[in-house]
Enzyme design. Structure first.
Site, short mmCIF file in Angstrom:
data_model
loop_
_atom_site.label_atom_id
_atom_site.label_comp_id
_atom_site.label_asym_id
_atom_site.label_seq_id
_atom_site.Cartn_x
_atom_site.Cartn_y
_atom_site.Cartn_z
N ASP A 123 0.86 -1.18 0.00
CA ASP A 123 0.00 0.00 0.00
C ASP A 123 0.90 1.23 0.00
O ASP A 123 1.71 1.42 0.91
CB ASP A 123 -0.91 0.00 1.24
N GLU A 161 -1.04 -1.25 -5.95
CA GLU A 161 -2.12 -0.47 -6.54
C GLU A 161 -1.69 0.18 -7.85
O GLU A 161 -0.54 0.61 -7.99
CB GLU A 161 -2.56 0.63 -5.57
N CYS A 194 -12.96 -4.94 4.82
CA CYS A 194 -12.35 -5.65 5.95
C CYS A 194 -11.59 -6.88 5.40
O CYS A 194 -12.18 -7.70 4.68
CB CYS A 194 -13.42 -6.09 6.94
N CYS A 248 -13.37 -10.38 6.92
CA CYS A 248 -14.65 -10.94 6.48
C CYS A 248 -15.14 -10.37 5.15
O CYS A 248 -16.12 -10.86 4.59
CB CYS A 248 -15.72 -10.71 7.55
N CYS A 263 -14.34 -3.50 12.42
CA CYS A 263 -15.32 -4.01 11.47
C CYS A 263 -16.65 -4.26 12.18
O CYS A 263 -16.69 -4.97 13.20
CB CYS A 263 -14.80 -5.32 10.86
N CYS A 304 -17.37 -8.53 11.80
CA CYS A 304 -16.57 -9.53 12.52
C CYS A 304 -15.81 -8.94 13.71
O CYS A 304 -15.10 -9.67 14.42
CB CYS A 304 -15.59 -10.21 11.58
N ASP A 348 -3.92 1.23 6.73
CA ASP A 348 -2.91 0.94 5.72
C ASP A 348 -2.56 -0.55 5.65
O ASP A 348 -2.43 -1.11 4.55
CB ASP A 348 -1.65 1.76 6.00
#
Length: 384
Positions: free
Chosen positions: A180, A274, A327, A330, A348, A351, A358
């Protein structure tokens, strides 16, 4: 496995005074041919609405001093101009070819023909000039294809020797990583590790601003006294000082990016990253300087060609993939309103996993990258 690749080696040159004069003539002739051919192409198209197929040879009758330099240098100008037009017609984002100016990226390229370019012990042999003193820090192996000679804004001379050589695949590590990109941390990896952003420009910003302010004053003094800037020694000295700061920033950044990219390629088999729209992002004037200082595009380019050289795989994730808002535990997806940019960690709601923004993004990038690799492998198997 091994493969043939083209690799460039940048070497510092220390030309004599006569050799510097020859380089100056070569830079000038290459620039002249580019500008003259480009101007004639534009004029011919405006008059006849068709492209002009001109060559450097046809100008040598009118301008005999063009014969003093390497003919291959002028031939490469023609090739580069043709490529510039092809790129422009292929995609307008490349822009129309520009005219060249003296002192800005002075360079010329020549080709190796039966040993006209050779690398010796602290010597480089070039066509029509002979041997030049050089600093060669590592052994250059392979077939020499061409050489590009450049003069920097600080007055240094370099040659980039392009060789056809063999690259051997690095050993497999059975390790995959997601990356990232960021501004606070240059990269955050899916294994939880981070690499701080060196911010090379920011560290020297104050010094650069002071020297640029002095440069602006000396420009004003020269204009007030009605002297050309090229004839103002104080202006030229200060211009070199500013150029040295920029050179220091560039060299430090390039060294950092090369070492980091190779380290990632060496230690991982699949690297997922990315595919950022940097051109669009720099339109944000508050972040533009920081984004350009980070050089994400250069870093990604280095990862790409090094992965190809050494038998590793770089996977680029779609720029619209919601890596930060998903997330990694999940797959629950938050809305943009639920996760503004200022929020760096979140729990989250499905979950209850605690997510660092990051690190969570890098994990999602890795998972998406591995999914794309699997689809690619399955598709190739099906075709076979």
């Amino acid at each position: 496995m091994s493969k043939q690749i083209l690799k460039a080696h940048k070497i510092r040159l220390y030309p004599t005074e006569d050799q510097q004069i020859f380089f100056a003539k070569s830079f000038g002739c290459a620039r002249f041919i580019w500008n003259r051919m480009l101007a004639d192409k534009i004029k011919h198209y405006d008059c006849h609405k068709e492209s002009l197929k001109n060559t450097p040879a046809q100008y040598k009758k009118e301008f005999e001093w063009l014969k003093e330099v390497d003919s291959l240098a002028l031939a490469n100008v023609q090739i580069n101009l043709q490529r510039a037009f092809q790129s422009f017609f292929k995609s307008p984002t490349f822009g129309f070819p520009n005219f060249k100016h003296k002192g800005k990226k002075d360079s010329y390229t020549t080709n190796n023909q039966k040993g006209t370019i050779a690398v010796g012990l602290n010597r480089i042999k070039l066509p029509k000039i002979g041997h030049i003193k050089a600093t060669i820090e590592r052994k250059i192996t392979g077939l020499v294809k061409s050489a590009t000679i450049t003069k920097t804004a600080t007055g240094k001379y370099f040659v980039s020797i392009l060789v056809e050589t063999v690259a051997v695949d690095l050993p497999k590590t059975q390790s995959n990583i997601g990356i990232d990109l960021g501004l606070i941390d240059f990269i955050v990896l899916s294994d939880g590790s981070k690499v701080a952003n060196p911010k090379f420009l920011s560290k020297l910003q104050n010094k650069l601003a002071r020297e640029q302010k002095i440069l602006a004053k000396r420009r004003l003094v020269a204009k007030t006294q009605q002297r050309k800037l090229s004839e103002s020694s104080n202006y030229q000295k200060q211009k070199t000082k500013v150029a040295k700061i920029y050179e220091k920033i560039t060299n430090a950044r390039q060294d950092f990016l090369h070492k980091l990219s190779f380290n990632l390629i060496k230690n991982h088999d699949v690297i997922a990253i990315e595919d950022l729209n940097v051109k669009g992002m720099v339109k944000n004037h508050k972040l533009a300087k920081a984004i350009l200082d980070s050089s994400w595009s250069t870093f990604t380019t280095m990862l790409a060609y090094k992965a190809d050289w050494y038998g590793k795989e770089l996977v680029k994730i779609d720029r619209w993939y919601p890596s930060s808002k998903t997330c990694s535990g999940c797959g629950h997806l938050l809305t943009k309103a639920e996760l503004p940019l200022s929020v760096r960690s979140w729990d989250c709601p499905s979950c209850l996993q605690k997510n660092n923004r990051d690190i969570n993004a890098s994990l999602n990038i890795l998972n998406e990258g591995l999914r794309l690799v699997t689809l690619k492998t399955v598709g190739a198997t099906g075709l076979a």
